[in-house]
Design an enzyme around this catalytic site. Structure first.
Site, PDB file in Angstrom:
ATOM      1  N   ASP A 178       0.849  -1.192   0.000  1.00  0.00           N
ATOM      2  CA  ASP A 178       0.000   0.000   0.000  1.00  0.00           C
ATOM      3  C   ASP A 178       0.890   1.250   0.000  1.00  0.00           C
ATOM      4  O   ASP A 178       1.836   1.356   0.793  1.00  0.00           O
ATOM      5  CB  ASP A 178      -0.906   0.006   1.238  1.00  0.00           C
ATOM      6  CG  ASP A 178      -1.910   1.139   1.208  1.00  0.00           C
ATOM      7  OD1 ASP A 178      -2.928   1.010   0.511  1.00  0.00           O
ATOM      8  OD2 ASP A 178      -1.671   2.172   1.882  1.00  0.00           O
ATOM      9  N   ASP A 230      -0.668   9.515 -10.645  1.00  0.00           N
ATOM     10  CA  ASP A 230      -0.652   8.406 -11.607  1.00  0.00           C
ATOM     11  C   ASP A 230       0.771   8.041 -12.006  1.00  0.00           C
ATOM     12  O   ASP A 230       1.107   6.856 -12.141  1.00  0.00           O
ATOM     13  CB  ASP A 230      -1.455   8.784 -12.858  1.00  0.00           C
ATOM     14  CG  ASP A 230      -2.961   8.773 -12.620  1.00  0.00           C
ATOM     15  OD1 ASP A 230      -3.388   8.276 -11.558  1.00  0.00           O
ATOM     16  OD2 ASP A 230      -3.694   9.269 -13.493  1.00  0.00           O
ATOM     17  N   GLU A 274      -4.407   2.553  -4.649  1.00  0.00           N
ATOM     18  CA  GLU A 274      -2.959   2.634  -4.454  1.00  0.00           C
ATOM     19  C   GLU A 274      -2.396   1.351  -3.858  1.00  0.00           C
ATOM     20  O   GLU A 274      -1.313   1.337  -3.260  1.00  0.00           O
ATOM     21  CB  GLU A 274      -2.613   3.819  -3.544  1.00  0.00           C
ATOM     22  CG  GLU A 274      -3.095   3.689  -2.112  1.00  0.00           C
ATOM     23  CD  GLU A 274      -4.505   4.199  -1.902  1.00  0.00           C
ATOM     24  OE1 GLU A 274      -4.868   4.488  -0.755  1.00  0.00           O
ATOM     25  OE2 GLU A 274      -5.263   4.307  -2.888  1.00  0.00           O
TER      26      GLU A 274
END
Length: 312
Positions: free
Chosen positions: A190, A207, A233
């Site tokens: 994460d 991004d 994410e």
């Protein structure tokens, strides 16, 4: 004509006229059939099961050499993975067990390339004992359709941003390992404080960070491993045939590689960190149980301050 000799001239002329009309009608019907089939790719074929002879009446996108003139030659071209299913369908229909023969299968050309065919036929003539004398059918080259289907199936399993496997692709991979009874390590990754990062620097930069992390996580993996975007994410790494010690070595290296990443934003070089939860599949477990344990390990990493690897 009363004695079986040559018919009178007027009767002969009448028969010749009828024959000419019949031939003209046959030519007209053939012309209409060719026009109807033109561009469809459909080839009409006839088989004689007792002799094995095969005849193709129109070639469409095929060449004459593409067509096998005998059942044995056609059989030799069948892809070995499809052969049994095709023959089962074919012989079931010849035996009268099904209303028609239908199959989708691959044939192999002399250079080893594959041609996909849709094939359908029906017995149109049997002898007094019920044995098939003639089967009439049609087939069509569906290679391009199959290639398009494969591309769509692949796209359905890929994340459009990173090019990695998406959640569906990862789950399919895990299910396949479960079916084979294989072992693996699972790491849930994460990106730390990613929402704040997005809010501060914008989604375009966010991004670019996700793409950079995806490349860093997937680059060193072997053919037995898979890295995918689990969602948002979050990434998931599946390390095939890895125990905890081997998996830990890989994950620690990847964690350090992400720490070294930078993404340029104007005159600023931005960096981020990740938290990782690592676990190993145990005998008898399904992938849901392994996923749950990896998620709990990730939660521990977050609670302990993030930017670390926790193991369960």
């Amino acid at each position: 004509m009363t004695d079986g000799s040559t018919p009178p001239a007027d009767q002969m002329q009448q028969l010749q006229a009828q024959l000419a009309a019949a031939l003209a009608e046959v030519a007209h019907l053939k012309e209409k059939l060719d026009a109807a089939l033109d561009g469809t790719g459909i080839c009409i074929w006839q088989g004689r099961p007792q002799s094995g002879d095969l005849t193709v009446f129109n070639y469409q996108n095929f060449e004459i050499g593409d067509m096998a003139p005998h059942f044995g030659l056609w059989l030799a071209k069948l892809h070995p993975h499809d052969k049994q299913a095709v023959l089962d369908n074919y012989y079931a229909h010849l035996a009268g067990k099904t209303p028609c023969y239908e199959a989708v299968y691959r044939t192999l050309t002399p250079d080893g390339s594959v041609c996909w065919l849709w094939d359908r036929g029906r017995v149109v003539e049997r002898d007094d004992a019920g044995q098939p004398l003639r089967i009439l059918g049609a087939h069509r080259d569906i290679t391009l359709e199959k290639e398009h289907e494969a591309q769509l199936a692949m796209q359905a399993r890929l994340d459009p941003l990173t090019g990695l496997a998406n959640r569906r692709g990862l789950l399919d991979f895990l299910k396949s390992i479960d079916r084979r009874g294989g072992s693996y390590a699972l790491a849930m990754v994460d990106v730390d404080h990613f929402k704040q990062f997005n809010d501060l620097h914008g989604h375009d930069i966010g991004d670019r960070v996700l793409i950079a992390i995806a490349r860093s996580l997937s680059a060193p993996l072997s053919d037995y491993d898979l890295c995918g975007r689990w969602g948002g994410e979050e990434f998931l790494l599946v390390l095939g045939n890895a125990d905890m010690a081997a998996a830990n070595d890989v994950i620690v290296q990847l964690h350090q590689a992400v720490q070294r990443l930078t993404v340029s934003s104007g005159e600023q070089d931005l960096s981020t960190t990740v938290s990782i939860g690592l676990t190993v599949h145990q005998p008898g477990e399904n992938f849901d149980e392994v996923l749950l344990r990896a998620d709990r390990a990730l939660l521990s990493a977050k609670r302990k301050g993030r930017n670390m690897v926790c193991r369960r």
